[in-house]
Design a protein around this motif. Sequence first.
Motif, PDB file in Angstrom:
ATOM      1  N   UNK A 125       0.804  -1.218   0.000  1.00 16.86           N
ATOM      2  CA  UNK A 125       0.000   0.000   0.000  1.00 16.86           C
ATOM      3  C   UNK A 125       0.834   1.262   0.000  1.00 16.86           C
ATOM      4  N   UNK A 126       0.166   2.373  -0.335  1.00 18.26           N
ATOM      5  CA  UNK A 126       0.782   3.697  -0.378  1.00 18.26           C
ATOM      6  C   UNK A 126       0.051   4.601   0.604  1.00 18.26           C
ATOM      7  N   UNK A 127       0.813   5.292   1.435  1.00 12.71           N
ATOM      8  CA  UNK A 127       0.181   6.140   2.440  1.00 12.71           C
ATOM      9  C   UNK A 127      -0.340   7.433   1.828  1.00 12.71           C
ATOM     10  N   UNK A 128      -1.438   7.931   2.391  1.00 12.88           N
ATOM     11  CA  UNK A 128      -2.063   9.177   1.956  1.00 12.88           C
ATOM     12  C   UNK A 128      -1.889  10.233   3.031  1.00 12.88           C
ATOM     13  N   UNK A 129      -1.904  11.487   2.612  1.00 12.68           N
ATOM     14  CA  UNK A 129      -1.861  12.597   3.546  1.00 12.68           C
ATOM     15  C   UNK A 129      -2.691  13.743   2.986  1.00 12.68           C
ATOM     16  N   UNK A 130      -3.220  14.554   3.880  1.00  2.00           N
ATOM     17  CA  UNK A 130      -3.977  15.735   3.460  1.00  2.00           C
ATOM     18  C   UNK A 130      -3.098  16.979   3.394  1.00  2.00           C
ATOM     19  N   UNK A 131      -1.806  16.844   3.720  1.00  2.00           N
ATOM     20  CA  UNK A 131      -0.898  17.990   3.663  1.00  2.00           C
ATOM     21  C   UNK A 131      -0.525  18.305   2.213  1.00  2.00           C
ATOM     22  N   UNK A 132      -0.355  19.593   1.936  1.00  2.00           N
ATOM     23  CA  UNK A 132       0.050  20.037   0.605  1.00  2.00           C
ATOM     24  C   UNK A 132       1.574  20.152   0.575  1.00  2.00           C
ATOM     25  N   UNK A 150      -3.924  13.110  -5.485  1.00  2.00           N
ATOM     26  CA  UNK A 150      -5.009  12.145  -5.704  1.00  2.00           C
ATOM     27  C   UNK A 150      -6.375  12.804  -5.758  1.00  2.00           C
ATOM     28  N   UNK A 151      -6.549  13.889  -5.030  1.00  2.00           N
ATOM     29  CA  UNK A 151      -7.871  14.508  -4.948  1.00  2.00           C
ATOM     30  C   UNK A 151      -8.596  14.076  -3.687  1.00  2.00           C
ATOM     31  N   UNK A 152      -9.834  14.448  -3.590  1.00  2.00           N
ATOM     32  CA  UNK A 152     -10.608  14.165  -2.378  1.00  2.00           C
ATOM     33  C   UNK A 152     -11.394  12.873  -2.525  1.00  2.00           C
ATOM     34  N   UNK A 153     -11.842  12.370  -1.388  1.00  2.00           N
ATOM     35  CA  UNK A 153     -12.640  11.151  -1.367  1.00  2.00           C
ATOM     36  C   UNK A 153     -13.272  10.940  -0.013  1.00  2.00           C
ATOM     37  N   UNK A 154     -14.158   9.973   0.111  1.00  2.00           N
ATOM     38  CA  UNK A 154     -14.883   9.755   1.372  1.00  2.00           C
ATOM     39  C   UNK A 154     -14.003   9.267   2.508  1.00  2.00           C
ATOM     40  N   UNK A 155     -12.737   8.921   2.243  1.00  2.00           N
ATOM     41  CA  UNK A 155     -11.855   8.519   3.328  1.00  2.00           C
ATOM     42  C   UNK A 155     -11.498   9.696   4.238  1.00  2.00           C
ATOM     43  N   UNK A 159     -13.388  16.287   3.538  1.00  2.00           N
ATOM     44  CA  UNK A 159     -13.364  16.500   2.105  1.00  2.00           C
ATOM     45  C   UNK A 159     -12.097  17.140   1.585  1.00  2.00           C
ATOM     46  N   UNK A 160     -11.004  17.047   2.338  1.00  2.00           N
ATOM     47  CA  UNK A 160      -9.748  17.657   1.913  1.00  2.00           C
ATOM     48  C   UNK A 160      -9.098  16.815   0.820  1.00  2.00           C
ATOM     49  N   UNK A 161      -8.426  17.460  -0.128  1.00  2.00           N
ATOM     50  CA  UNK A 161      -7.702  16.690  -1.154  1.00  2.00           C
ATOM     51  C   UNK A 161      -6.516  15.961  -0.527  1.00  2.00           C
ATOM     52  N   UNK A 162      -6.211  14.803  -1.056  1.00  2.00           N
ATOM     53  CA  UNK A 162      -5.129  13.979  -0.529  1.00  2.00           C
ATOM     54  C   UNK A 162      -4.005  13.843  -1.542  1.00  2.00           C
ATOM     55  N   UNK A 163      -2.829  13.577  -1.020  1.00  2.00           N
ATOM     56  CA  UNK A 163      -1.676  13.255  -1.842  1.00  2.00           C
ATOM     57  C   UNK A 163      -1.182  11.863  -1.464  1.00  2.00           C
TER      58      UNK A 163
END
Length: 205
Positions: A125-132, A150-155, A159-163
């Motif tokens: 897996x690849x980790x996600x973050x909401x930091x820009x 990646x953009x936003x999603x229900x995770x 509703x913040x975009x994720x990277x």
Amino acid sequence: MTFPPLAALGRLLRQARRLPPRLPRRPAAAPAKGHRPVDRPTSRPVDRPVPAGGAGPTPGTAGRTGRYPGDFQGSAIKIDYGPTPDGQPDPGEVVWAWVPFEEDPGQGKDRPVLIVGREGDLLLGLMLTSKDHDQDAARHATHGRVWFELGSGPWDRQGRPSEVRMDRVLRLSSDQVRREGSALDRARFDAVVARLRTTLADRPR
């Protein structure tokens, strides 16, 4: 001395004849040869799932199953896409999992992770973050860190975009996954995979 009437004595004798005989107590059967009796516990601990939004594993512990097996170090991954809402983590899903810190695998925290494939019994897996990371992209590049928007999603409830971090591929057991988050659409999944293949191919050998 006074004796009971003959009629009363006769009734007592007739009642005694109607009572069933008392059977002797049957001894307990001896265990079969080679059989070991099993001690049955009076209670059994139950592993209750953590509800959505609840606290994950406590930071400072080495995951749920013990020592972290280490990050994936290969240059190619067998990619799979098959999200299934069955309560089990599958490639193509964003899940919440205990992720060890890179500098100290004995420490970690709960993070959203995009599952991209498998390696035996382990999930990749690849980790996600909401930091820009756009503003400090140069600094991250010097450390070899590569981020993909990646953009936003229900995770993310806000509703913040994720990277997605592309240069570090996590190897996780299913026990380290706390809960399913959501399925990522195939178009964005394929975009992540394409960038991941490029990142892994550029790794120094």
